[in-house]
Design a protein around this motif. Structure first.
Motif, mmCIF file in Angstrom:
data_model
loop_
_atom_site.group_PDB
_atom_site.id
_atom_site.type_symbol
_atom_site.label_atom_id
_atom_site.label_comp_id
_atom_site.label_asym_id
_atom_site.label_seq_id
_atom_site.Cartn_x
_atom_site.Cartn_y
_atom_site.Cartn_z
ATOM 1 N N THR A 101 38.733 34.011 47.588
ATOM 2 C CA THR A 101 39.263 35.189 48.288
ATOM 3 C C THR A 101 38.691 36.464 47.668
ATOM 4 O OG1 THR A 101 41.329 33.964 48.610
ATOM 5 C CG2 THR A 101 41.380 36.316 49.098
ATOM 6 N N GLY A 102 38.554 36.444 46.337
ATOM 7 C CA GLY A 102 38.043 37.608 45.619
ATOM 8 C C GLY A 102 36.645 38.015 46.048
ATOM 9 N N PHE A 152 40.677 42.357 43.841
ATOM 10 C CA PHE A 152 40.689 42.200 42.384
ATOM 11 C C PHE A 152 39.510 41.424 41.811
ATOM 12 C CE2 PHE A 152 44.783 43.901 43.202
ATOM 13 C CZ PHE A 152 44.963 44.753 42.126
ATOM 14 N N PHE A 154 36.747 33.379 39.615
ATOM 15 C CA PHE A 154 36.884 31.973 40.030
ATOM 16 C C PHE A 154 37.493 31.828 41.420
ATOM 17 C CE2 PHE A 154 40.209 33.573 37.300
ATOM 18 C CZ PHE A 154 41.281 33.560 38.181
ATOM 19 N N CYS A 167 38.642 38.342 40.987
ATOM 20 C CA CYS A 167 38.655 37.340 39.911
ATOM 21 C C CYS A 167 37.467 36.396 40.119
ATOM 22 C CB CYS A 167 39.961 36.563 39.909
ATOM 23 S SG CYS A 167 41.404 37.637 39.684
ATOM 24 N N GLY A 208 45.194 37.501 48.770
ATOM 25 C CA GLY A 208 45.677 38.831 48.435
ATOM 26 C C GLY A 208 46.571 38.900 47.225
ATOM 27 N N VAL A 235 48.525 38.773 39.878
ATOM 28 C CA VAL A 235 47.426 38.849 38.914
ATOM 29 C C VAL A 235 47.924 39.538 37.627
ATOM 30 C CG1 VAL A 235 46.523 41.072 39.730
ATOM 31 C CG2 VAL A 235 44.928 39.356 38.885
ATOM 32 N N CYS A 258 40.966 40.383 49.118
ATOM 33 C CA CYS A 258 41.623 40.849 47.899
ATOM 34 C C CYS A 258 40.624 41.690 47.120
ATOM 35 C CB CYS A 258 42.086 39.669 47.047
ATOM 36 S SG CYS A 258 42.906 40.183 45.510
#
Ligand code: SAH
Ligand code: SF4
Length: 340
Positions: free
Chosen positions: A121-122, A114, A118, A116, A161, A195, A112
Motif C-alpha cells: 500500500t505504501g 507513510f 515492506f 513503509c 491507509g 504506524v 497511504c
C-alpha cells in the motif's frame, strides 16, 4: 438540495436530521435502527415509519455504501472485497473467518503516505482520505454480502491507509460502529492499527473509545525502524513507547505491538530479547506477522523455524506473543498486500 448519505452520520446526527424535518426524535431512532442495526437502505421498506416520512426521505437522504465491484475468495476462506467509491476510486476490505470469529479488515485511506518499505500500500502514496461514511460503508456492504446466518464479530482497521492520519473520519467511524443504534459492536471487538503517530495517540487517548490499539513496531532500534518506516525519523522509538505508556488502557485490556518479521533484517534472537526489554512495564502483547511477499518487494519471509524461535525468545522473556499466519495471501488480501 442534494440527498445526504446517512452513513456519514452518527445515530445522534440522524436523530437531529429527522427532528429538523419536523419529526419527533423517536422517528430518528427508528430510522437509525433501520439503516445501521437492520442494514436496510430502502426507505419504502421501513414499515414502522409513517408513510409521509417514508415518501419525503428519498428527496433529502440516501443510504449509499460503496459498491462491491469484485470478490476474490481465498483458499483459506477469507474474501477480499473490491469496493468502488463514488469518485471511481477503489478500496479493499477483507472478510476473515477464524473459528467462531468473523473479522472484517477495513481501509481508512486510498493508498497511504507513510511509505513503509515492506508495505505494498505504501508504494501507492496517498490518494485521499476516506470519509466516515466510506469507512462504515465498508462494514455495511460487507455485512450485506454475507450468507444468511453469518455475522461479523470483529472489525480491524488494518487495511489500506493509516487510521490516525485520517483522524476525524476514523474516530467518527469508530463511534458509529460502537453506538447501540449504530452497528452495536463492543469496543473490545474493534482494533485500530497505527504506524505509531505520537500526536494521534495522544488525541485518541482523550476520546475514551475503549477500542483495542495495535501499534506497528517492527524494529527494536531507531536505526532499523527508521530504515523500514520513514515515520520513525520524526518520532523515535523512545517517544513512541513513552506515548504508549501514557495511553489510558481500560482494565484487563492490553496494547498489541505488531512486528512484521523480515528475514535477516529484524528477526534475530537478540532482537527478540531487546523487544522484550523495550516493552517491559507495558501491558503488552506482541503479534508477529511473517512478511507477506509481493512482486518487487525487497524483503523475504524468514524460514518457519526462525519465526518460531523469535516467538520462543519472547515467550521465554515473559511476553505474550502470537503469530499471525496471514489470511488470503493467495488473493493478495494479506497484511500489506492491499493496493488498487
Ligand atoms: N497503517 C496501519 C494499518 C495498516 S497495515 C499500520 O501500519 O499499522 C496493518 C499491519 O500490516 C501493520 O502492522 C503493517 O506494518 C503490516 N504490514 C504491512 N505490510 C506488510 C507485509 N507485506 N507483510 C506483513 N505485514 C505487513
Ligand atoms: Fe501505511 Fe501502514 Fe503500509 Fe506503513 S504499513 S505504508 S503506515 S498502510
Amino acid at each position: 438540495m442534494s440527498a445526504t448519505n446517512l452513513l456519514e452520520m452518527t445515530p445522534d446526527e440522524i436523530v437531529a436530521f429527522v427532528e429538523a424535518l419536523g419529526e419527533p426524535a423517536y422517528r430518528g431512532r427508528q430510522l437509525a435502527t433501520w439503516v445501521y442495526v437492520k442494514g436496510v437502505a430502502d426507505f419504502a421498506a421501513m414499515t414502522d415509519l409513517p408513510r409521509g416520512l417514508r415518501e419525503r426521505l428519498p428527496a433529502v437522504a440516501v443510504v449509499s455504501p460503496p459498491a462491491i465491484v469484485a470478490r476474490h475468495v481465498s483458499r483459506d476462506g477469507s474474501v477480499k472485497l473490491e469496493l468502488g467509491l463514488a469518485d471511481g476510486r477503489r478500496v479493499q476490505s477483507v472478510v476473515m473467518p477464524d473459528g467462531d470469529r468473523l473479522t472484517l479488515c477495513v481501509s481508512t485511506q486510498v493508498g497511504c503516505g507513510f511509505g513503509c518499505a515492506f508495505c505494498l500500500t505504501g508504494t501507492m502514496g496517498l490518494e485521499r482520505n476516506l470519509s466516515a461514511g466510506e469507512i462504515v460503508g465498508q462494514v455495511w456492504a460487507a455485512r450485506a454480502s454475507l450468507p444468511s446466518g453469518a455475522r461479523l464479530t470483529h472489525v480491524v482497521f488494518m487495511g489500506m491507509g493509516e487510521p490516525l492520519a485520517n483522524y476525524a473520519a476514523t474516530v467518527k467511524a469508530l463511534r458509529i460502529l460502537v453506538a447501540p443504534l449504530g452497528f452495536g459492536f463492543s469496543p473490545r471487538r474493534i482494533t485500530v492499527s497505527t504506524v505509531g503517530l505520537v500526536k494521534g495517540l495522544e488525541r485518541l487517548a482523550r476520546e475514551n473509545l475503549r477500542v483495542n490499539l495495535a501499534v506497528s513496531l517492527h524494529a527494536t532500534t531507531d536505526d532499523v525502524r527508521s530504515r523500514l518506516m520513514p515515520v520513525n525519523r520524526g518520532w523515535g522509538l523512545d517517544d513512541l513507547l513513552a506515548a504508549c505508556r501514557r495511553f489510558p488502557l481500560p482494565v484487563r485490556q492490553r496494547m498489541t505491538f505488531e512486528y512484521t518479521l523480515l528475514d535477516g533484517v529484524n528477526d534475530s534472537a537478540e532482537e527478540a530479547r531487546r523487544l522484550a526489554r523495550r516493552l517491559q512495564g507495558l501491558r503488552a502483547k506482541v503479534n508477529l506477522i511473517p512478511f507477506n511477499e509481493w512482486p518487487g518487494a525487497a524483503f523475504r519471509r524468514p524460514a518457519p523455524e526462525r519465526i518460531l524461535a523469535f516467538q520462543r525468545a519472547l515467550l521465554d522473556a515473559g511476553l505474550t506473543a502470537t503469530i499471525r499466519w496471514s489470511k488470503g495471501e493467495d488473493v493478495g488480501a494479506a497484511c500489506g498486500q492491499l493496493a488498487s
